[in-house]
Design a protein around this motif. Sequence first.
Motif, PDB file in Angstrom:
ATOM      1  N   CYS B 279      20.109  11.541   5.245  1.00 44.09           N
ATOM      2  CA  CYS B 279      21.361  12.104   5.707  1.00 44.09           C
ATOM      3  C   CYS B 279      21.610  11.721   7.173  1.00 44.09           C
ATOM      4  CB  CYS B 279      21.290  13.609   5.514  1.00 44.09           C
ATOM      5  SG  CYS B 279      22.854  14.404   5.662  1.00 44.09           S
ATOM      6  N   SER B 280      20.555  11.761   7.996  1.00 45.45           N
ATOM      7  CA  SER B 280      20.733  11.364   9.400  1.00 45.45           C
ATOM      8  C   SER B 280      21.189   9.927   9.475  1.00 45.45           C
ATOM      9  CB  SER B 280      19.434  11.446  10.195  1.00 45.45           C
ATOM     10  OG  SER B 280      18.747  12.583   9.898  1.00 45.45           O
ATOM     11  N   GLN B 281      20.573   9.113   8.640  1.00 45.42           N
ATOM     12  CA  GLN B 281      20.907   7.698   8.669  1.00 45.42           C
ATOM     13  C   GLN B 281      22.374   7.484   8.335  1.00 45.42           C
ATOM     14  OE1 GLN B 281      17.983   5.520   6.593  1.00 45.42           O
ATOM     15  NE2 GLN B 281      19.511   4.037   5.958  1.00 45.42           N
ATOM     16  N   ILE B 282      22.837   8.197   7.323  1.00 48.26           N
ATOM     17  CA  ILE B 282      24.233   8.068   6.929  1.00 48.26           C
ATOM     18  C   ILE B 282      25.138   8.483   8.083  1.00 48.26           C
ATOM     19  CG2 ILE B 282      25.994   9.044   5.411  1.00 48.26           C
ATOM     20  CD1 ILE B 282      23.683   9.381   3.335  1.00 48.26           C
ATOM     21  N   LEU B 283      24.833   9.622   8.678  1.00 49.46           N
ATOM     22  CA  LEU B 283      25.699  10.132   9.732  1.00 49.46           C
ATOM     23  C   LEU B 283      25.642   9.252  10.979  1.00 49.46           C
ATOM     24  CD1 LEU B 283      25.078  13.952   9.326  1.00 49.46           C
ATOM     25  CD2 LEU B 283      27.182  12.722   8.835  1.00 49.46           C
ATOM     26  N   PHE B 284      24.444   8.808  11.343  1.00 49.73           N
ATOM     27  CA  PHE B 284      24.306   7.935  12.513  1.00 49.73           C
ATOM     28  C   PHE B 284      25.173   6.697  12.368  1.00 49.73           C
ATOM     29  CE2 PHE B 284      20.590  10.107  14.209  1.00 49.73           C
ATOM     30  CZ  PHE B 284      20.701   9.832  15.557  1.00 49.73           C
ATOM     31  N   THR B 285      25.060   6.051  11.197  1.00 54.12           N
ATOM     32  CA  THR B 285      25.814   4.823  10.967  1.00 54.12           C
ATOM     33  C   THR B 285      27.308   5.097  11.061  1.00 54.12           C
ATOM     34  OG1 THR B 285      24.094   4.304   9.401  1.00 54.12           O
ATOM     35  CG2 THR B 285      26.009   2.875   9.389  1.00 54.12           C
ATOM     36  N   ASP B 286      27.698   6.199  10.420  1.00 58.89           N
ATOM     37  CA  ASP B 286      29.111   6.529  10.383  1.00 58.89           C
ATOM     38  C   ASP B 286      29.637   6.832  11.781  1.00 58.89           C
ATOM     39  OD1 ASP B 286      31.351   6.901   8.686  1.00 58.89           O
ATOM     40  OD2 ASP B 286      31.284   9.013   9.276  1.00 58.89           O
ATOM     41  N   LEU B 287      28.887   7.650  12.530  1.00 63.70           N
ATOM     42  CA  LEU B 287      29.348   8.053  13.856  1.00 63.70           C
ATOM     43  C   LEU B 287      29.355   6.863  14.807  1.00 63.70           C
ATOM     44  CD1 LEU B 287      27.681  11.534  14.303  1.00 63.70           C
ATOM     45  CD2 LEU B 287      29.923  10.955  13.409  1.00 63.70           C
ATOM     46  N   ALA B 288      28.356   5.979  14.665  1.00 66.29           N
ATOM     47  CA  ALA B 288      28.290   4.828  15.554  1.00 66.29           C
ATOM     48  C   ALA B 288      29.574   4.021  15.428  1.00 66.29           C
ATOM     49  CB  ALA B 288      27.078   3.978  15.192  1.00 66.29           C
ATOM     50  N   GLU B 289      30.060   3.943  14.166  1.00 66.13           N
ATOM     51  CA  GLU B 289      31.249   3.150  13.943  1.00 66.13           C
ATOM     52  C   GLU B 289      32.520   3.834  14.446  1.00 66.13           C
ATOM     53  OE1 GLU B 289      31.956   1.531   9.873  1.00 66.13           O
ATOM     54  OE2 GLU B 289      30.081   0.595  10.554  1.00 66.13           O
ATOM     55  N   LYS B 290      32.513   5.160  14.371  1.00 65.31           N
ATOM     56  CA  LYS B 290      33.705   5.904  14.773  1.00 65.31           C
ATOM     57  C   LYS B 290      33.664   6.282  16.245  1.00 65.31           C
ATOM     58  CE  LYS B 290      35.213   6.804  10.390  1.00 65.31           C
ATOM     59  NZ  LYS B 290      34.035   6.863   9.506  1.00 65.31           N
TER      60      LYS B 290
END
Lengths: 375, 383
Positions: B279-290
Amino acid sequence: MRVPLAWRNIAHERGRAAIGIAGMTFAIVLIFLQLGFYGAIIIGSTQVYDQLAGDLVIVSREYSFIHSPRSFPKARLQQALGARDVLTVRPLYIGATTWRNPATGLKNSVMLIAFDPRRPVFSTPSINAHLTELRHSDTVLVDSDTREKYGPRSAGDTIELAGRRVHIADQYRLGTSFVELAMIVLSDQNFVRVLHGSLDDVAVGVIRLRTGADPAAAARELRSRLPADVEVWTREQFRAHEVRHVLLLTSTGMIFGSGVLVAVIVGMVILYQTISTQIMSKLSEYATLKAIGYTPLEIVRIVLGQALFLSLIAFLPGLGLGLLLYDGVQKSAFLPMVMPAGRIIGVLLLVVAMSIASGLLAYRKVHVANPADLF
Amino acid sequence: MAVPLAWKNLTADKQRLAMSTLGIAFAVLLMLMQLGFRNALVDSQVEIARQLNADLVMVSSAKFQLNRLEPFPRRRLYQALSVNGIVSASPVYMELPGAFWKNPRDRTTHRIRVLGVDPDEPVFLSPEIASQLRSLRRPDSLLVDARCRTHIGRALPGEYTELTRRAVRIAGEFSLGTDFLIDGTAITSENTFFNLFPDYRAADPQLSRVEIGLLRAAPRVALDDLRVTLNRLLPDDVTVLSRDKFIGMERDYWMNESPVGLVFNLGTVVGFIVGVVICSQILFTDLAEKMPQFATLKAIGYENRYLRGVVLRQASLLALFGFVPGVAVSWCLYRAVAGMTGLLMRLGLELAATVFVLTLAMCLVSGWLAVRKVLAADPADVF
C-alpha cells in the motif's frame, strides 16, 4: 559509455527502492514461513519412527498412522523370526493417557511410547543412556519438547499418569507434534501398568536384518510368510506412508498445503507488482534512452538488470528474517522448523524467474513508449 | 469547494487503480485465509459441542478435552434431576478409540467417533439431526456425517456396513464436519451403542458410563445460581459447566495451548506487513507523480491538514477497493477448502469486520508514511 544504469536506477531514489525491496522481502518471508510450516508437518510425522533402529517394520493391516496404529498379535513377531535374513524382531507399543500435574491438579493428554528396555528399539542416545533406569517400576523418560503447562517434568520429578504416580528418570528428545503436546517413553511393563493393556497387542514390530541382506527381498519373504492381518514395510515405505497420511488425509496437511499455495501465488503477484512499479517509475528515462539511440536489446538488459538487482537485494534479508522466524517458532511452538538448502535454492529460483518475467512484462511498456509523448 | 479530490486522484488512472486494487486484494486474501484456517481448526473442534441442546453441561471433573474420554456414572444425572429447576437430564455416550468403521467401498477400517443418545429426547439443536433421531429406534441403525473425510468412505442412507465388527444400517445423514482427531462421526441410539460397546453398560443402569450430561432448566431460572447449587450438591467426581464455558474451554485449548493460534496469527501478521508495504508503494508512486498538483494546492493556500486529509481519504478508499475483491476471492477459496477437508470454513461478519479493520489500518499506516513527502513539498522546487 559504460554507465551501470540498472544499479543507478535503483540507487537514485533510495526511499522508493527501499519500500519496493521491503515489499519483496516480506513476500519472500511469507513463502519461507509457509514452506517452513509445511515442512514441519512432514518432519513431525516421521520424527519418532526415524529414530527406530531397524530395517523393516510389521504393522497391523488396519494401521492408519502413529496416532491411530491399531495393534496386531505378538505371535506375528515370533513367526517373523523364522525368516532367513531376520536377526531380531522387537515390539513397540503406542498409547495415550492422561498426565496430571500433581502440583496444580491440571490434566492433559500425553502420548506413550513403550518397549522392552532389554531389547531397545531406538537408536537415540538420550533414550539408550537410561535403559537400566527404565527397567525400574513406575519410571519414565519425558520428551524435552513437552509443554510448560504440564508442570514439573525434569529428572527427579513425580507426575501422575492415568492416576498412577510415576517418577521421571530424565528427559530425552524425539519431538512432540501438532496434536500431542507431550510424549513419554517407558518400559513395556510400566506401559501395561499404566494403561492396563496387554503386551500381546503390538503397534509396530521393529525388524533388524543380517548385515548385507536386501530389505526389499526380506520384506517380500515376510509378507508371504505372515498372515494377511499384518503388513511388512521397509523403512522407506513406512516413512512414505506416514508422510502421505499426514499430507493427504489430515486437515493439517491440507491446510498447510493450501497455505503454501496461497503464499507462493501472493508472493509472486507482489514481486511482479513491485518490480513493474519500480520500472514504470523510470519510464521517461527509458524513453530518453530510446531517443538517444539505445537498441531494444540494451534496454532489455538494463530493465532485467534492475529487476534482478531488486530481487537479489530483497532475497538476503528475506532469508535472514525467515531463519529468525523459524528459530522463534521452533522455540515457542516446538515445531521442527528447518531450512534445507534445497528450499533456499528453490525459493531463490522462483524469485529470479519471477523477476525476469516481471521485467519482461514491464519492458513491453517501455518498448511501446514514444519518447515524444512523454515530455 | 467540494471537489472529491481523494476520489479523483484514485480513479484518474484506471489501469493503476486496477493494479493497486489487486495488490491490496491479495493482502486481504492472505489475512483472511490465515485467520480462516485458524478459526476453521478451532471451530471444527467445538462444532459437536455447539450442536448439543443444553442449558448446563455435566462432565466428569477429570475431563479436560472434548475428545478425551472421561466418563462418569449415570447416577449423577438422576441426582441432578432431583434439584429444583432442572427439568431434564439426557446422557450422551461417546466412544472414540474403539470405534472402527468399515469403508463400504474398499473395506478398509477407520477410527471414528460414535455418540449414543436416547432417540426420544431433544439432545441436538440441529433440526437436521433432531428430525431424524426417531429413525434410530430401530436397532443397529446409525446417522452418519455426510461431511466425513472421503477416505473413510461415506455410506448413503439405506446402505449397510460394519461398525466395530457389527453390521449396521445407515438410517440417515447429517452435516457436521471433521477436525484434527476425528475423521467422521456417527450417532446411534443408547441401546445400539451398548451393543456396540458393552463396556459402557453396567449391570445397574445407574452406573452406565456417560460422557456428557445435558441438563435443561425450567424457563426463567437463573442458570448461574442453578449451576452453583448443582456443583455444591453433587459429588466431586462431576462438574457442571455453563454451555459457553464448556465450548470456551475447548476453544481456548486449541487457540492458546496448541501451536494452531501462534502459527496462523504469525501468518496474519506477515500478511499485514506485506499489505502495509504494498500500500505504501502504491501511494508513494501516486503521490510522487501528483507532486506538482499538491504543491499547487499548497501554493494557493491549502493547509497541511487538508492535504493530509486527502491522502488518508485516498488510502481509505484504496482499502475499500481492495477489500471487496479480496473477500470475494476468499469466499470461493473457503468453499473449496471446506469441500476438500470437511473443516468448517466460515466467512462470518466478525471475521470480515476484523479483516476490514486490519485492511483499513494497513492503508492508513501507509498513508501516514506517504503523506510526509507531500507535506515536505516546496511549491517553488516542484516547477
